[in-house]
Write an enzyme that holds these catalytic residues in place. Structure first.
Site, PDB file in Angstrom:
ATOM      1  N   HIS A   8       0.851  -1.186   0.000  1.00  0.00           N
ATOM      2  CA  HIS A   8       0.000   0.000   0.000  1.00  0.00           C
ATOM      3  C   HIS A   8       0.886   1.234   0.000  1.00  0.00           C
ATOM      4  O   HIS A   8       1.386   1.627   1.057  1.00  0.00           O
ATOM      5  CB  HIS A   8      -0.863   0.055   1.275  1.00  0.00           C
ATOM      6  CG  HIS A   8      -1.919  -1.003   1.343  1.00  0.00           C
ATOM      7  ND1 HIS A   8      -2.528  -1.345   2.535  1.00  0.00           N
ATOM      8  CD2 HIS A   8      -2.489  -1.778   0.391  1.00  0.00           C
ATOM      9  CE1 HIS A   8      -3.434  -2.282   2.303  1.00  0.00           C
ATOM     10  NE2 HIS A   8      -3.432  -2.578   1.003  1.00  0.00           N
ATOM     11  N   GLU A   9       1.089   1.825  -1.143  1.00  0.00           N
ATOM     12  CA  GLU A   9       1.758   3.136  -1.165  1.00  0.00           C
ATOM     13  C   GLU A   9       0.666   4.180  -1.018  1.00  0.00           C
ATOM     14  O   GLU A   9      -0.231   4.266  -1.868  1.00  0.00           O
ATOM     15  CB  GLU A   9       2.532   3.337  -2.473  1.00  0.00           C
ATOM     16  CG  GLU A   9       3.128   4.723  -2.634  1.00  0.00           C
ATOM     17  CD  GLU A   9       4.030   5.131  -1.469  1.00  0.00           C
ATOM     18  OE1 GLU A   9       5.094   4.526  -1.313  1.00  0.00           O
ATOM     19  OE2 GLU A   9       3.650   6.047  -0.716  1.00  0.00           O
TER      20      GLU A   9
ATOM     21  N   GLU B 204      11.339   1.086   7.385  1.00  0.00           N
ATOM     22  CA  GLU B 204      12.504   1.704   6.765  1.00  0.00           C
ATOM     23  C   GLU B 204      12.835   2.951   7.596  1.00  0.00           C
ATOM     24  O   GLU B 204      13.675   2.885   8.476  1.00  0.00           O
ATOM     25  CB  GLU B 204      12.198   2.036   5.304  1.00  0.00           C
ATOM     26  CG  GLU B 204      13.400   2.564   4.561  1.00  0.00           C
ATOM     27  CD  GLU B 204      13.006   3.099   3.193  1.00  0.00           C
ATOM     28  OE1 GLU B 204      13.678   2.761   2.230  1.00  0.00           O
ATOM     29  OE2 GLU B 204      12.036   3.881   3.108  1.00  0.00           O
TER      30      GLU B 204
ATOM     31  N   HIS C 230       7.264   1.899   5.496  1.00  0.00           N
ATOM     32  CA  HIS C 230       8.254   2.823   4.922  1.00  0.00           C
ATOM     33  C   HIS C 230       7.763   4.258   5.089  1.00  0.00           C
ATOM     34  O   HIS C 230       6.558   4.514   5.012  1.00  0.00           O
ATOM     35  CB  HIS C 230       8.493   2.498   3.448  1.00  0.00           C
ATOM     36  CG  HIS C 230       9.387   1.316   3.264  1.00  0.00           C
ATOM     37  ND1 HIS C 230      10.424   1.289   2.369  1.00  0.00           N
ATOM     38  CD2 HIS C 230       9.424   0.119   3.900  1.00  0.00           C
ATOM     39  CE1 HIS C 230      11.058   0.133   2.438  1.00  0.00           C
ATOM     40  NE2 HIS C 230      10.460  -0.605   3.362  1.00  0.00           N
ATOM     41  N   GLU C 231       8.713   5.156   5.299  1.00  0.00           N
ATOM     42  CA  GLU C 231       8.433   6.598   5.509  1.00  0.00           C
ATOM     43  C   GLU C 231       7.461   6.839   6.659  1.00  0.00           C
ATOM     44  O   GLU C 231       6.708   7.814   6.643  1.00  0.00           O
ATOM     45  CB  GLU C 231       7.865   7.264   4.238  1.00  0.00           C
ATOM     46  CG  GLU C 231       8.754   7.216   3.039  1.00  0.00           C
ATOM     47  CD  GLU C 231       8.553   5.953   2.214  1.00  0.00           C
ATOM     48  OE1 GLU C 231       7.439   5.426   2.208  1.00  0.00           O
ATOM     49  OE2 GLU C 231       9.523   5.494   1.602  1.00  0.00           O
TER      50      GLU C 231
ATOM     51  N   GLU D 222      17.702   1.567  -1.487  1.00  0.00           N
ATOM     52  CA  GLU D 222      17.187   2.177  -2.716  1.00  0.00           C
ATOM     53  C   GLU D 222      18.012   3.399  -3.147  1.00  0.00           C
ATOM     54  O   GLU D 222      18.088   3.705  -4.329  1.00  0.00           O
ATOM     55  CB  GLU D 222      15.711   2.540  -2.562  1.00  0.00           C
ATOM     56  CG  GLU D 222      15.449   3.587  -1.489  1.00  0.00           C
ATOM     57  CD  GLU D 222      13.984   3.658  -1.076  1.00  0.00           C
ATOM     58  OE1 GLU D 222      13.290   2.633  -1.147  1.00  0.00           O
ATOM     59  OE2 GLU D 222      13.545   4.740  -0.663  1.00  0.00           O
TER      60      GLU D 222
END
Ligand code: NOJ
Length: 675
Positions: free
Chosen positions: A375-376, A473, A454-455, A479
C-alpha cells in the site's frame, strides 16, 4: 538501595525549600535525582559518581490553561523495584531481563486549581527513563500542550551523531557528525560520546498517542524536547488520564553496548496479541528493485513490473529457493502519473488489468509462498483510511500475511481535508500520524497481517506490544544506491546506522544486491562496498522480515552469495557485539533461534583492517564448521568489489579468528555446530 535526602537549605536570606529524592539502578550504576526547588521540578543523572545530565527542567506549557511547570508541592513519592524476564515473539534476543528501580513523584499545585502532575523515573543499569502522567482529576481534563519543557543539560560539548529534524525528506538523510555546539534541532535516536568515552543515546519509548520528540539545542550544551506540532501549532492534544512517551537515555562504556541494550523495549507494554502463530519472521523477494533500477515501471505500459507473468516468475524463484513472500509493487491503479505528489490517486482494492490478483495469490499459495501486499499511500492518509478496512480484508482473504506500507510525500506533510474541502497538511511524525499508524497496526492485527512500514514514524519499541509491527525503513536504505545522489550511500553509511537509526529497532534496509554495479540500468550509481560486506549486512542490520533485494536473474547467475542469503536466519536467540567503533567498523554475532548455529557479520568503512576476533561466544568444548565468505586478498570496494573467497575451517570457542576486511569490505560467517 535508595538514597533519600530531604533537605531544608537556609543559605539564602529567604529559606528555599528543596526536596531531593534519588533512585539508583539495581547495580548502583546510574542514579536519577529529582529535586523540587521553589516549587519547580528538576532532575539530574549521574553514572558511577560522574554527572551525565546536570540539573534539567521538567514540565509543560499549556494552551487555554495555566502552565504545569511551577508552584508545585510534593504530595507523595514512592519507590518500587521490578525484575522480570520476558520472551520476545521474535527478535535479536529471545529472553530479555527488565530490571529497574522506580521513583514516582506526585506533584500538586500549591494553590489555585491544585492540579496534579506525576513523574515516573526508572533507573536501569543500561540507562534511565522518565515519563509524565496526567492523572484523572477534577480540574484538568482536556490538555493542549504548547510546549514540553523537558531538558537534557549535558555536561560538555560531546561528539555527536545526528540527523537534522524538520527537513523535507524526514529521516532519509546521511548521519551528520559534529560536536553538540554545532547541532540545531535533531531527530532521535541521538548518539554521543563524552570525552571520558562514555556513550549516550537519547530517544523515546512507547510513542502511541503523542507527537514525536526531536531535540533542540537551546543554549550551550543544553537540549530540550521539541515536539512535532499539529497544523494549528498545538504540539499535543490529550485528555487526563494520560501518559507521555518515556524520555530515554541509554548509557554505555562501549558503543556496542548501546546496541545490546533493550531498555526501549522494556519500557513498552507487553504483547497484546494472544495468538501470535501467524506472525512469522521470514524472508522475501519482490518486484521492487527492478523499478528502482528503471528496468520496469510501477505504472502500466510495456515495461510494467507487476504483471501476472512476472509475478509468477518471482514466485517460482521464491519457491525454488525457500523465500517466504513475494512483494509486488505497482499492482493497483494510481501509479500512472505523479503518484508521489498526492496519494488520492490510489485504489487499494482493485488490481491493474494485467495483474490477476486472485490468480497470482492462489499461484503463490499453491507454490508454498505468499504474496506480500503493498500500500503506497503517498501520505494521503485520509484517503487511505477510507479504503484500508476493505483493503486489509481483501489481503487476508488472499492469504497475505505481510503488507508493506509507504508514506512517500513531496515534503514532510500528510494530507487531510477540512470541512470546506481545503487540503491541509500535518507533519509526517506529529501526533496525527502517530495515531494513524496506531490505527493501522491494530487493524492489520485483526486481519492477521504483519507490517513493514516505509516513511513512517520512527520506531519507539511498539513491536513489543504489537509484534505484527515487524519492521520499517524510516531511514536511508538500499534504494538510494539505485538513484541517490553521489552514486548512492557512501561506504561508512552502514557503519553509522548500527549506532544511530538501528538503536530504535528493525530496519528494512533491503540487503542482498549481488550485481553491485547494475551498469545496464543505472550506470551512474552502484553499491559502494564489497560483495562480502553486502552479505554481512544480513547479520549487522536486524530485520525479522528481511529482503533478498536483487533480481532473480542476478541470483541465478551468482549462486554462491545466494546460498548465504538463503541460510542466514531472521530471528535470533542471542546477539553480541564483539567489537565496534562508530562510523569505522563493527563485528556482530547472533545465534539462530532454531538451531545451535551462530552467524557473524563484520564490516568496515573505507579503511581496510585486520580484527583479531576471539570466538568465545561459541559453546565451550564444541566443534563448529565455520563457512566463511570473506573479501578476496585484492578486493577493494571501489575497483574490485566482487572478489570474494568462500572457505570452510574448523573452529572452537578458543579460536582467535583473524578477520581481514579490505577497504569498504566485510565478512559473513556461518558457524555450524557439530555434535
Ligand atoms: C519508497 C519506499 O521506500 C520504496 O521501498 C518503495 O518502492 C517506493 N516508495 C514506492 O512505494
Amino acid at each position: 538501595m535508595y538514597k533519600i535526602l530531604i533537605l531544608v537549605l537556609c543559605f539564602a536570606p529567604s529559606a528555599v525549600a528543596q526536596q531531593v529524592h534519588t533512585v539508583s539502578s539495581p547495580g548502583e550504576i546510574n542514579h536519577i535525582t529529582f529535586e523540587l526547588i521553589d516549587g519547580k521540578p528538576f532532575y539530574s543523572v549521574d553514572r558511577l559518581g560522574q554527572p551525565v545530565i546536570l540539573r534539567s527542567a521538567l514540565g509543560f506549557e499549556l494552551s487555554e490553561a495555566d502552565d504545569l511547570k511551577d508552584g508545585f508541592t510534593l504530595k507523595n513519592h514512592e519507590y518500587s523495584t521490578f525484575d522480570e524476564t520476558w520472551t520476545q515473539v521474535w527478535g535479536e534476543k529471545k529472553h530479555i531481563r527488565n530490571h529497574y528501580n522506580e521513583l514516582r513523584v506526585e506533584l500538586a499545585e500549591q494553590s489555585g486549581d491544585e492540579r496534579e502532575l506525576h513523574i515516573v523515573f526508572r533507573a536501569y543499569d543500561d540507562g534511565i527513563a522518565f515519563r509524565y502522567e496526567f492523572p484523572e482529576q477534577g480540574n484538568l481534563s482536556e490538555i493542549l500542550i504548547e510546549d514540553e519543557l523537558t531538558e537534557f543539560a549535558l555536561t560538555d560539548n560531546h561528539e555527536s551523531w545526528w540527523i537534522g529534524a524538520y527537513q523535507w525528506n524526514r529521516f532519509e538523510y546521511l548521519t551528520e557528525y559534529s560536536h553538540v555546539s554545532e547541532m540545531d534541532t535533531v531527530h532521535t535516536p541521538l548518539t554521543m560520546r563524552t570525552a571520558d568515552d562514555v556513550y549516550l543515546s537519547f530517544h523515546e519509548a512507547a510513542l502511541t498517542d503523542y507527537s514525536t520528540m526531536t531535540l533542540e539545542r537551546t543554549h550551550d550544551y543544553t537540549l530540550k524536547a521539541n515536539l512535532m506540532p499539529w497544523a494549528d501549532g498545538i504540539l499535543v492534544r490529550t485528555e487526563a488520564p494520560a501518559v507521555t512517551p518515556w524520555r530515554t537515555l541509554q548509557i554505555a562504556d562501549r558503543p556496542g553496548d548501546l546496541i545490546t541494550s533493550y531498555l526501549i523495549l522494556n519500557l513498552n507494554e507487553p504483547n497484546k496479541i494472544e495468538d501470535t502463530s501467524w506472525i512469522e519472521p521470514s524472508k522475501y523477494v519482490g518486484i521492487w528493485w527492478e523499478m528502482h533500477l528503471d528496468k520496469s515501471t510501477w505504472g502500466p505500459g510495456e515495461n510494467h513490473g507487476a504483471t501476472t507473468e512476472n509475478a509468477k516468475r518471482y514466485i517460482d524463484f521464491a519457491a525454488e529457493h525457500g523465500f517466504d513472500h513475494v512483494l509486488v509493487e505497482g499492482w493497483n491503479p494510481g501509479w500512472e502519473g505523479e503518484w508521489y505528489a498526492d496519494g488520492v490517486v490510489f485504489d487499494f482494492t482493485r488490481a491493474y488489468e494485467d495483474f490477476d490478483l486472485d490468480g497470482v495469490a492462489q499461484y503463490a499459495l499453491d507454490s508454498g509462498v505468499r504474496l506480500m501486499g503493498h500500500h503506497e499511500t503517498s501520505a494521503s492518509v485520509e484517503h487511505y483510511e477510507g479504503q484500508m478496512h476493505e483493503a486489509y480484508a481483501l489481503y487476508e482473504r488472499l492469504g497475505v500475511r505481510a503488507v508493506k506500507t509507504g508514506y512517500v510525500g513531496h515534503g514532510q506533510e500528510v494530507f487531510w481535508t477540512d470541512e470546506e474541502g481545503n487540503r491541509n497538511y500535518e507533519w509526517h511524525h506529529g501526533q496525527h500520524m502517530v495515531l494513524h499508524h496506531q490505527r493501522v497496526v491494530e487493524l492489520a492485527a485483526q486481519h492477521k497481517i504483519s507490517l513493514n512500514v516505509h516513511e513512517g514514524v520512527k520506531d519507539t519499541g511498539l513491536r513489543r506490544t504489537w509484534p505484527n509491527l515487524m519492521t520499517r525503513e524510516v531511514a536511508r536504505g538500499q534504494e538510494y544506491n539505485a538513484w541517490g545522489e553521489n552514486q548512492g550511500n557512501p561506504p561508512d553509511h552502514t557503519l553509522l546506522l548500527p549506532f544511530t537509526r538501528n538503536l530504535s529497532g528493525p530496519f528494512d534496509y533491503t540487503p542482498g544486491i549481488v550485481d553491485l554495479h547494475f551498469d545496464q540500468y543505472r550506470p551512474d550509481n552502484r553499491v559502494n562496498h564489497t560483495l562480502a560486506k553486502e552479505l554481512a549486512l544480513y547479520v549487522v542490520i536486524f530485520s525479522p522480515l528481511n529482503m533478498a533485494a536483487d533480481l532473480p536473474e542476478n541470483y541465478e547467475a551468482n549462486p554462491v552469495p545466494l546460498q548465504f542469503i538463503k541460510d542466514v536466519p531472521v530471528d535470533w536467540y542471542d546477539t553480541q557485539v564483539l567489537d565496534s567503533s562508530i562510523g569505522n567498523y563493527i563485528t556482530i554475532v547472533r545465534k539462530d533461534v532454531n538451531s545451535d548455529d551462530w552467524y557473524l557479520g563484520s564490516i568496515t568503512n573505507e579503511q581496510g583492517r585486520l580484527l583479531q576476533t576471539p570466538l568465545h561466544f561459541l559453546d565451550e568444548g564444541r566443534r563448529y564448521i565455520a563457512k566463511i565468505y570473506r573479501d578476496g586478498d585484492d578486493a577493494h570496494w571501489d575497483h574490485n568489489p566482487y572478489e570474494m573467497v568462500v572457505e570452510e575451517i574448523e573452529v572452537t570457542s578458543r579460536t582467535v579468528l583473524p578477520l581481514r576486511l579490505v577497504a569498504g569490505g566485510g565478512q559473513a560467517i556461518r558457524f555450524v555446530a557439530q555434535d
